[in-house]
Design an enzyme around this catalytic site. Sequence first.
Site, PDB file in Angstrom:
ATOM      1  N   LYS A   1     -52.676  43.757 -13.902  1.00  0.00           N
ATOM      2  CA  LYS A   1     -53.738  43.072 -13.154  1.00  0.00           C
ATOM      3  C   LYS A   1     -55.015  42.938 -14.013  1.00  0.00           C
ATOM      4  O   LYS A   1     -55.099  43.505 -15.100  1.00  0.00           O
ATOM      5  CB  LYS A   1     -54.032  43.845 -11.860  1.00  0.00           C
ATOM      6  CG  LYS A   1     -52.828  43.934 -10.902  1.00  0.00           C
ATOM      7  CD  LYS A   1     -52.288  42.575 -10.493  1.00  0.00           C
ATOM      8  CE  LYS A   1     -51.549  42.570  -9.165  1.00  0.00           C
ATOM      9  NZ  LYS A   1     -50.108  42.891  -9.262  1.00  0.00           N
TER      10      LYS A   1
HETATM   11  C1  LIG Z   1     -49.342  43.320  -7.772  1.00  0.00           C
HETATM   12  C2  LIG Z   1     -49.352  42.769  -6.394  1.00  0.00           C
HETATM   13  C3  LIG Z   1     -49.322  43.595  -5.271  1.00  0.00           C
HETATM   14  C4  LIG Z   1     -49.020  45.045  -5.360  1.00  0.00           C
HETATM   15  O1  LIG Z   1     -49.964  45.790  -6.007  1.00  0.00           O
HETATM   16  P1  LIG Z   1     -49.629  47.334  -6.299  1.00  0.00           P
HETATM   17  O2  LIG Z   1     -50.968  47.860  -6.726  1.00  0.00           O
HETATM   18  O3  LIG Z   1     -48.611  47.356  -7.389  1.00  0.00           O
HETATM   19  O4  LIG Z   1     -49.154  47.934  -5.036  1.00  0.00           O
HETATM   20  C5  LIG Z   1     -49.478  43.028  -4.038  1.00  0.00           C
HETATM   21  N1  LIG Z   1     -49.634  41.711  -3.883  1.00  0.00           N
HETATM   22  C6  LIG Z   1     -49.639  40.873  -4.932  1.00  0.00           C
HETATM   23  C7  LIG Z   1     -49.835  39.410  -4.685  1.00  0.00           C
HETATM   24  C8  LIG Z   1     -49.478  41.372  -6.216  1.00  0.00           C
HETATM   25  O5  LIG Z   1     -49.417  40.525  -7.260  1.00  0.00           O
END
Ligand SMILES: *Cc1c(COP(=O)(O)O)cnc(C)c1O
Length: 374
Positions: A181
């Site tokens: 992210k």
């Molecule tokens: C990465 C992601 C998540 C999950 O995030 P985590 O921190 O891994 O639980 C949820 N929604 C979207 C759209 C994502 O890309």
Amino acid sequence: MKVEFFRHNIGQEEINKVAEVLSSIFLTTGDVVQEFEEKFSKYIKCKHSIGVTSCTAAMYLSLLAHNIGPGDEVITTPMSFIATANSILHTGAKPVFVDVESETGNINEELIEPAITDKTKAILPVHLYGQMCDIKKIKNIAAKYGLLVVEDAAHCIEGEREGIKPAQLSDTACFSFYATKNITSGEGGAISTNNEKIANKLRQLRLHGMTKGAAERYTKKYQHYDMELLGWKFNMDNIQAGLLLNQLYLIEKQLKRREQIWKMYEEAFSEVTGVDYPKILPNSRSARHLFTIWLDPKKRNEIIFKLQDQRIGVAVNFRPIHLMKYYRKNFGYKKGVFPLAEKIGASTITLPLYPKLTDEEVEYVIRVVKRAIS
Ligand SMILES: *Cc1c(COP(=O)(O)O)cnc(C)c1O
């Protein structure tokens, strides 16, 4: 040349901060988490942020804090990572999907109202690739029917639409600091809200429903803790917060570099027949999390292999959730029910997009994509 799909921005500053945390006595949730939460709230322009271990936990706790559970329905999009719908399933509620818009891939707000039943309790929109949904419209529908709005803002820390940021109109906004992210602690997440009561409840829910965390018991005079709710063990720790602090400080600078790369991709592909991509709306400031292209579904998989053969890292964001085996089996979904989400799922490839990409690497990706589709 080899172009990784993603490279993080953890540098000496972040490492020094983590070293400082590691040489201190307190590794779990404490002053560094609090500092991150305060700075994150300031950036998001909201009152409260609660550090947790993932965005999945953030969404799950947000629903739990509002007593959503068995017998309830939550309206969401099939064009997302499975975490979105899984967080609903974990509460015992049922995810009810509606199809997306063709221009952006975001949930089609026009389809939300017809999907509302007397079991509907919440709407869980996803700000896909960093561009916000029409949150004003969603909030209006929610207000009309007395529904909760929980935003999946995993892609959208930096985004806004008509000057509105995540958490401003909703009940909670949920963020991810997963490894790929825009800012990352390997794993991690946060919940932002302007509702103090819910913020306090979420602070308890992230740590066993306890009234006092370890920091309060050990940094001040000893205080007994009580347990008022059945909570989970989803608290962010000082090490994760230490990793995030400087990345948050640099977040606007890094966005500028992703905007440049995005522009290079757009300029290169706007003239090419057979390549399309999601559009950024004029009233929107995208967080530019993922740059995806849409190709002929018949050629998509073959092009993925061609890019991989040329040592370019790619991903598919996303295969629609309703067509996953578990969802087909348990909810009876079949191909064809959400045609636009399915079309994106069958035609999309995500290209590398991160501040460390050099112009030469971007140009190489563009060249290889153009060659692969011709
Ligand atoms: C990465 C992601 C998540 C999950 O995030 P985590 O921190 O891994 O639980 C949820 N929604 C979207 C759209 C994502 O890309």
